[in-house]
Design an enzyme around this catalytic site. Structure first.
Site, PDB file in Angstrom:
ATOM      1  N   CYS A   1      14.406   1.939  85.133  1.00  0.00           N
ATOM      2  CA  CYS A   1      14.467   0.735  85.936  1.00  0.00           C
ATOM      3  C   CYS A   1      14.835   1.148  87.368  1.00  0.00           C
ATOM      4  CB  CYS A   1      15.486  -0.291  85.473  1.00  0.00           C
ATOM      5  SG  CYS A   1      15.185  -0.906  83.822  1.00  0.00           S
TER       6      CYS A   1
ATOM      7  N   ARG B   1      10.187   4.880  87.942  1.00  0.00           N
ATOM      8  CA  ARG B   1      11.371   4.729  87.086  1.00  0.00           C
ATOM      9  C   ARG B   1      11.134   3.725  85.965  1.00  0.00           C
ATOM     10  NH1 ARG B   1      16.236   6.606  89.552  1.00  0.00           N
ATOM     11  NH2 ARG B   1      17.299   5.484  87.922  1.00  0.00           N
TER      12      ARG B   1
ATOM     13  N   TRP C   1      11.908  -0.988  83.033  1.00  0.00           N
ATOM     14  CA  TRP C   1      11.498  -0.225  81.854  1.00  0.00           C
ATOM     15  C   TRP C   1      12.278  -0.848  80.706  1.00  0.00           C
ATOM     16  CZ3 TRP C   1      13.732   2.667  77.960  1.00  0.00           C
ATOM     17  CH2 TRP C   1      12.874   3.489  77.229  1.00  0.00           C
TER      18      TRP C   1
ATOM     19  N   ASN D   1      20.355  -2.084  85.935  1.00  0.00           N
ATOM     20  CA  ASN D   1      19.825  -0.875  85.310  1.00  0.00           C
ATOM     21  C   ASN D   1      20.920  -0.345  84.386  1.00  0.00           C
ATOM     22  OD1 ASN D   1      18.551   1.506  84.708  1.00  0.00           O
ATOM     23  ND2 ASN D   1      18.911   2.455  86.701  1.00  0.00           N
ATOM     24  N   GLY D   2      20.562  -0.021  83.142  1.00  0.00           N
ATOM     25  CA  GLY D   2      21.556   0.488  82.199  1.00  0.00           C
ATOM     26  C   GLY D   2      21.498  -0.315  80.910  1.00  0.00           C
TER      27      GLY D   2
ATOM     28  N   GLU E   1       5.186  22.998  76.031  1.00  0.00           N
ATOM     29  CA  GLU E   1       4.971  22.274  77.284  1.00  0.00           C
ATOM     30  C   GLU E   1       3.522  21.788  77.397  1.00  0.00           C
ATOM     31  OE1 GLU E   1       6.721  20.909  79.398  1.00  0.00           O
ATOM     32  OE2 GLU E   1       5.511  20.710  81.200  1.00  0.00           O
TER      33      GLU E   1
ATOM     34  N   LYS F   1       2.532  17.849  77.749  1.00  0.00           N
ATOM     35  CA  LYS F   1       1.739  17.317  78.873  1.00  0.00           C
ATOM     36  C   LYS F   1       0.584  16.492  78.339  1.00  0.00           C
ATOM     37  CE  LYS F   1       3.829  17.562  81.395  1.00  0.00           C
ATOM     38  NZ  LYS F   1       5.119  18.149  81.576  1.00  0.00           N
TER      39      LYS F   1
ATOM     40  N   GLU G   1       1.758  13.121  76.562  1.00  0.00           N
ATOM     41  CA  GLU G   1       2.373  12.054  77.368  1.00  0.00           C
ATOM     42  C   GLU G   1       1.393  11.364  78.304  1.00  0.00           C
ATOM     43  OE1 GLU G   1       5.820  13.156  79.710  1.00  0.00           O
ATOM     44  OE2 GLU G   1       4.943  15.050  80.292  1.00  0.00           O
TER      45      GLU G   1
ATOM     46  N   HIS H   1       2.929  28.925  58.046  1.00  0.00           N
ATOM     47  CA  HIS H   1       4.010  28.298  57.269  1.00  0.00           C
ATOM     48  C   HIS H   1       3.839  26.788  57.199  1.00  0.00           C
ATOM     49  CE1 HIS H   1       6.031  32.132  56.977  1.00  0.00           C
ATOM     50  NE2 HIS H   1       5.774  32.303  58.271  1.00  0.00           N
TER      51      HIS H   1
ATOM     52  N   LYS I   1      10.165   8.081  84.667  1.00  0.00           N
ATOM     53  CA  LYS I   1      10.412   9.409  85.236  1.00  0.00           C
ATOM     54  C   LYS I   1      11.832   9.895  84.957  1.00  0.00           C
ATOM     55  CE  LYS I   1       9.357  12.964  87.786  1.00  0.00           C
ATOM     56  NZ  LYS I   1       8.500  13.961  87.112  1.00  0.00           N
TER      57      LYS I   1
HETATM   58  O1  M6R Z   1      14.820  14.745  85.027  1.00  0.00           O
HETATM   59  P1  M6R Z   1      14.907  15.631  83.830  1.00  0.00           P
HETATM   60  O2  M6R Z   1      14.337  16.980  84.068  1.00  0.00           O
HETATM   61  O3  M6R Z   1      16.283  15.710  83.268  1.00  0.00           O
HETATM   62  O4  M6R Z   1      13.985  14.921  82.750  1.00  0.00           O
HETATM   63  C1  M6R Z   1      13.855  15.425  81.455  1.00  0.00           C
HETATM   64  C2  M6R Z   1      12.703  14.783  80.737  1.00  0.00           C
HETATM   65  O5  M6R Z   1      12.872  13.404  80.660  1.00  0.00           O
HETATM   66  C3  M6R Z   1      11.361  15.085  81.434  1.00  0.00           C
HETATM   67  O6  M6R Z   1      11.143  16.453  81.550  1.00  0.00           O
HETATM   68  C4  M6R Z   1      10.203  14.453  80.637  1.00  0.00           C
HETATM   69  O7  M6R Z   1      10.065  15.093  79.403  1.00  0.00           O
HETATM   70  C5  M6R Z   1       8.918  14.497  81.444  1.00  0.00           C
HETATM   71  N1  M6R Z   1       8.186  13.282  81.251  1.00  0.00           N
HETATM   72  C6  M6R Z   1       8.029  15.627  81.055  1.00  0.00           C
HETATM   73  O8  M6R Z   1       6.809  15.625  81.724  1.00  0.00           O
END
Ligand code: M6R
Length: 607
Positions: A2, A27, A74, A100-101, A480, A484, A487, A503, A602
């Site tokens: 948010c 956000r 959010w 926010n929270g 990773e 990517k 998401e 396995h 984010k």
């Molecule tokens: O701001 P941060 O690096 O602490 O965030 C961690 C994760 O939320 C962040 O890396 C998230 O997995 C991204 N969407 C990955 O692309």
């Protein structure tokens, strides 16, 4: 999660609020709204959807006024719709809040307020805040806010405006970030720097239990139930334009292409001749040398960077290194050692689980060293030692440039520590630094393959499942790559250590499964080839990331992407680049919202 904005001053109020919300939309972006006070009267508008829906709603209005707040949401409690969007309103008392929270005791507060006759319209936890303030509001808004705060459990950053005191915004913080931007005859409120930097570089970071009374001519700070306090003004050096798209279709693509420049900048900031220096470190060499264990904790992509760091730290600095996902780390019984250091890795510096871990660690008297991108973020301010990853503002929700910046910075830190401990010689250090300096050019070479990577994306984009495999330092790269893809394209993807294939996951393989095989030259190369053959034997489609000049691998590859030859420890910085592009082009082909994927935000500021 948010975004909150607020403004008190004489600019065009609507535009300051909307531009701020647009800049915070990473956000959270499922609904948004604003509330203002004009000629002493409260008005508000809100709508589900992205910020442009709010812009459409406001299109033909002429909004006047000097005091306003805004929110991009959010959802946590209650689906994204108009009623649940913020601001939340107490109509009889003409009060509006944005929050926010998460208010953890909202159920019991709500029951109590309902029994007293307060009417609830939304399913949000936030609505209790506005009714609580209304409940306590007699002559003084500040007093009502303070009394409401005493009832609230959980985390919050909120901003409130009320007709009764039409010239101010009152804001309060506990657990969620909040920043005040200081202007001349105007002041700004935001949940992060991005909304403030186009207007002012002078900011004040609020701490937990701080309350600020924001007016155009002054901002007063006090502690909940305490006296007024002085707060330090920080001058920010970030450039507002670096958060623009610069002609690229998406922030993500722009950020992928920025990577060579970012690494060059990190190198020039950190390497002085043959020496490595971290200006912001705030920890002594003695403290680092005597460390017997690093406990890294992080989330998502930052956790993957931590996994790479474990290989590096153990191999070169010869220090035991554990890596944990923050949300797990907190709930296990840590065995504390007097010379242990807890390491947090975070782009935003605001991730709630990571922040909670460092607080937990500090309460157990661990020293905390953090690798953070956003300067002035909560993790930056609460850590004992800090190293910035210096990738500039990252706007795409899928982290790309900051991951690579984390890898480079963690590599440099490993070299720094290893040299301090003499586990590598000065000659080794010089050789390793000079190889690192070639990495930006190598990334440029990989980026030049974008059209052939796009062609691979076009070939496979309709598959609903992908597997990513790698070994050693490139096992985290497989994780990773899979993250990517899933998401931003919503395709199910799993990253595996290639040796684990037999396995279990090998059962998935048939002619419909594309498998991205990360196979640069390394000591485990032959084993990787065996794993690729296992995939081929079951008719899996192999997209192989291989070293230039390695022709023997071609017979095992349906498609091949080349990276320049580098020492094994640097391969994760290169192998991730084609996977970023592959995910990007698949998502674009599927017409997905690359920069703002569904359900994501984010910075994850709630646990
Ligand atoms: O701001 P941060 O690096 O602490 O965030 C961690 C994760 O939320 C962040 O890396 C998230 O997995 C991204 N969407 C990955 O692309």
């Amino acid at each position: 999660m948010c975004g909150i904005v607020g403004y008190v001053g004489y600019r065009n109020l609507e535009s300051v609020l909307l531009v701020g919300l647009e800049r915070l939309s990473y956000r959270g972006y499922d609904s948004s709204g604003i509330a203002i006070i004009s000629d002493g009267e409260l008005s508000y508008w809100k709508t589900p959807g992205k910020i442009h829906e709010l812009e459409k709603l406001l299109q033909n209005m002429s909004i006047q006024g000097h005091v306003g707040i805004g929110h991009t949401r959010w959802s946590t409690h209650g689906e994204p719709n108009e009623v649940n969007a913020h601001p939340q309103i107490n109509a009889p008392h003409k009060i509006a809040i944005v929050h926010n929270g998460i208010i953890e005791n909202y159920q019991s507060l709500k029951s109590k307020l309902l029994s007293e006759g307060f009417l609830f319209r939304s399913q949000t936890d936030s609505e209790v805040i506005v009714h609580l303030i209304a409940r306590y509001l007699q002559d003084n808004l500040l007093e009502a806010v303070e009394r409401a705060m005493l009832d609230l459990e959980g985390t919050y950053a909120f901003a409130v405006i009320a007709e009764k005191e039409p010239d101010k915004v009152i804001v309060a913080k506990k657990g969620s970030p909040l920043i005040i931007g200081i202007g001349k005859n105007e002041n700004f409120i935001s949940s992060d720097l991005n909304a403030v930097i186009p207007h002012t570089k002078d900011v004040i970071y609020m701490d937990d239990m701080d309350i600020a009374i924001v007016e155009s001519q002054a901002v007063l700070f006090k502690k909940l139930g305490g006296a007024y306090i002085e707060k330090e003004i920080h001058h920010i050096t970030w450039d507002a334009t670096s958060a623009d798209k610069n002609g690229y279709d998406h922030y993500m693509l722009k950020e992928i292409f920025e990577q060579p420049t970012i690494i060059r900048n990190i190198i020039s900031k950190t390497i002085d001749g043959d020496h490595i220096k971290f200006d912001s470190l705030r920890m002594s060499n003695e403290e680092l040398i005597k460390t017997t264990r690093f406990i890294i904790q992080a989330c998502g992509t930052s956790w993957h960077a931590g996994l790479v760091a474990k290989y590096l730290m153990e191999r070169y600095a010869r220090v035991l290194t554990e890596v944990d996902i923050s949300s797990e780390f907190r709930y296990r019984q840590m065995i504390t050692g007097i010379n242990d250091i807890v390491v947090a890795i975070s782009q935003s510096g605001e991730t709630a689980d990571t922040l909670a871990c460092i607080r937990e660690a500090k309460s157990k008297f661990f020293k905390v060293l953090s690798f953070v991108n956003v300067q002035g973020s909560t993790i930056d301010r609460e850590s004992d030692g800090i190293i910035y990853t210096n990738s500039g503002p990252e706007v795409g929700v899928a982290s790309t440039k900051n991951y690579v910046a984390q890898l480079v910075t963690l590599y440099l830190f490993t070299l720094y520590l290893s040299h301090l401990k003499w586990s590598i010689s000065s000659n080794d250090l010089v050789t390793m630094i000079s190889e690192l300096k070639r990495i930006p050019d190598y990334i440029d070479q990989i980026l030049e393959q974008k059209e052939s990577i796009r062609a691979i994306a076009d070939k496979y984009y309709q598959h609903r499942e992908f597997l990513f495999i790698g070994r050693g330092l490139n096992y985290p790269s497989a994780l990773e790559g899979a993250l990517k893809l899933k998401e931003i394209s919503y395709i199910h993807a799993t990253g595996y250590a290639a040796g684990e294939l037999k396995h279990g996951p090998i059962a998935l393989i048939d002619e419909h499964l594309p498998v991205v095989c990360i196979a640069p030259q390394s000591p485990t190369y032959d084993k990787m080839i065996s794993n690729i053959q296992e995939v081929r034997a079951r008719k899996g489609k192999t997209i192989v990331i291989a070293t230039e000049g390695d022709h023997s691998i071609e017979e095992f590859a349906d498609d091949i992407i080349r990276i320049p030859h580098v020492s094994e420890e640097l391969t994760p910085i290169l192998t991730v680049i084609p996977m970023q592009l592959l995910s990007y082009y698949i998502a674009v082909k599927l017409d997905c919202d690359v920069d703002q994927p569904r359900n994501l935000a984010k910075s994850v500021t709630v646990e």
